[in-house]
Design a protein around this motif. Sequence first.
Motif, PDB file in Angstrom:
ATOM      1  N   SER A 140       6.067  -9.382  -1.476  1.00 31.23           N
ATOM      2  CA  SER A 140       5.451 -10.599  -0.922  1.00 31.23           C
ATOM      3  C   SER A 140       6.042 -10.976   0.431  1.00 31.23           C
ATOM      4  O   SER A 140       5.348 -11.536   1.278  1.00 31.23           O
ATOM      5  CB  SER A 140       5.580 -11.762  -1.900  1.00 31.23           C
ATOM      6  OG  SER A 140       6.933 -12.102  -2.084  1.00 31.23           O
ATOM      7  N   ILE A 141       7.303 -10.652   0.669  1.00 29.03           N
ATOM      8  CA  ILE A 141       7.914 -10.989   1.964  1.00 29.03           C
ATOM      9  C   ILE A 141       7.529  -9.972   3.035  1.00 29.03           C
ATOM     10  O   ILE A 141       7.195 -10.337   4.164  1.00 29.03           O
ATOM     11  CB  ILE A 141       9.451 -11.071   1.831  1.00 29.03           C
ATOM     12  CG1 ILE A 141       9.838 -12.289   1.008  1.00 29.03           C
ATOM     13  CG2 ILE A 141      10.122 -11.117   3.195  1.00 29.03           C
ATOM     14  CD1 ILE A 141      11.319 -12.372   0.689  1.00 29.03           C
TER      15      ILE A 141
ATOM     16  N   TYR B  43       5.118  -7.400   3.003  1.00 27.24           N
ATOM     17  CA  TYR B  43       3.801  -6.769   3.064  1.00 27.24           C
ATOM     18  C   TYR B  43       3.116  -7.165   4.352  1.00 27.24           C
ATOM     19  O   TYR B  43       3.014  -8.342   4.681  1.00 27.24           O
ATOM     20  CB  TYR B  43       2.955  -7.167   1.851  1.00 27.24           C
ATOM     21  CG  TYR B  43       1.603  -6.511   1.829  1.00 27.24           C
ATOM     22  CD1 TYR B  43       1.476  -5.144   1.634  1.00 27.24           C
ATOM     23  CD2 TYR B  43       0.451  -7.259   2.022  1.00 27.24           C
ATOM     24  CE1 TYR B  43       0.242  -4.534   1.619  1.00 27.24           C
ATOM     25  CE2 TYR B  43      -0.793  -6.669   2.005  1.00 27.24           C
ATOM     26  CZ  TYR B  43      -0.892  -5.300   1.806  1.00 27.24           C
ATOM     27  OH  TYR B  43      -2.110  -4.696   1.789  1.00 27.24           O
TER      28      TYR B  43
ATOM     29  N   ILE C 188       2.722  -1.430  -5.262  1.00 27.67           N
ATOM     30  CA  ILE C 188       2.067  -2.400  -6.143  1.00 27.67           C
ATOM     31  C   ILE C 188       1.703  -1.752  -7.467  1.00 27.67           C
ATOM     32  O   ILE C 188       1.855  -2.356  -8.534  1.00 27.67           O
ATOM     33  CB  ILE C 188       0.846  -3.020  -5.440  1.00 27.67           C
ATOM     34  CG1 ILE C 188       1.312  -3.902  -4.278  1.00 27.67           C
ATOM     35  CG2 ILE C 188      -0.004  -3.824  -6.406  1.00 27.67           C
ATOM     36  CD1 ILE C 188       0.207  -4.358  -3.346  1.00 27.67           C
TER      37      ILE C 188
ATOM     38  N   ILE D 280       8.376  -8.075  -6.717  1.00 24.08           N
ATOM     39  CA  ILE D 280       7.447  -9.164  -6.381  1.00 24.08           C
ATOM     40  C   ILE D 280       7.926  -9.889  -5.127  1.00 24.08           C
ATOM     41  O   ILE D 280       7.154 -10.135  -4.197  1.00 24.08           O
ATOM     42  CB  ILE D 280       7.295 -10.143  -7.566  1.00 24.08           C
ATOM     43  CG1 ILE D 280       6.537  -9.486  -8.714  1.00 24.08           C
ATOM     44  CG2 ILE D 280       6.592 -11.430  -7.119  1.00 24.08           C
ATOM     45  CD1 ILE D 280       6.544 -10.284  -9.995  1.00 24.08           C
ATOM     46  N   ILE D 281       9.202 -10.205  -5.093  1.00 25.47           N
ATOM     47  CA  ILE D 281       9.758 -10.910  -3.939  1.00 25.47           C
ATOM     48  C   ILE D 281       9.707 -10.036  -2.699  1.00 25.47           C
ATOM     49  O   ILE D 281       9.268 -10.469  -1.623  1.00 25.47           O
ATOM     50  CB  ILE D 281      11.202 -11.374  -4.236  1.00 25.47           C
ATOM     51  CG1 ILE D 281      11.190 -12.443  -5.319  1.00 25.47           C
ATOM     52  CG2 ILE D 281      11.889 -11.870  -2.972  1.00 25.47           C
ATOM     53  CD1 ILE D 281      12.554 -12.768  -5.883  1.00 25.47           C
TER      54      ILE D 281
END
Length: 160
Positions: free
Chosen positions: A73-74, A76, A93, A69-70
Motif C-alpha cells: 500500500s505504501i 505501489y 498481490i 499489506i503495509i
Amino acid sequence: MELPAVNLKVILLVHWLLTTWGCLLFSGSYAWSNFTVLALGVWAVAQRDSIDAIGMFLGGLVATIFLDIIYISIFYRSPTADDTARFAAGMAILSLLLKPFSCCLVYHMHRERGGELPLRSDFFGPSQEHSAYQTIDSSDSPAAPFATVEDKGQAAPRGY
C-alpha cells in the motif's frame, strides 16, 4: 473441513517464485521479510519433527500478511507503470492473497506435528514437554539438596 494434503515444499516453491517476481518492483524490507520467512520454511522442511520450526514458519507467514499489506500500500505505483512493474505488483498481490490459504495448510501441518496455539497465559513460560527434566524438589529425599556438613551433624573441616 478436510484440507487437501499439500507438501510443504510446494508451498515454499510457490511463495518463493511469487516473492522473487514481486521483488522486481518491491525490494528492501519486502524482500527481507518474505525471504526470511521462506528460510524458516526451509528449516521446517529440514526438521520434519520440529514443532518450533513449523510454528515459526506459521508465525512468519501471518506476520508477512500484515507487512505485505503495509508495504504494497505504501510503495505501489500508479497503474500507468510499465508492464514489468504491473506484473511484479500482481505477483506480490497474488502472493499476499495466497498466504491465508497457506497459513491454513501450515497450521494443519503444525497440528499434525503435535503443536497447539499459544493462547494460554503461559505462552512465554516453560515448554510443554517436561518428560526430559528432573524435578528439583523431591519429596522422597530425606536430606535437603544443598545440606551442609554441619546440617548432617558432622563437624566441618578446618579452614572453611
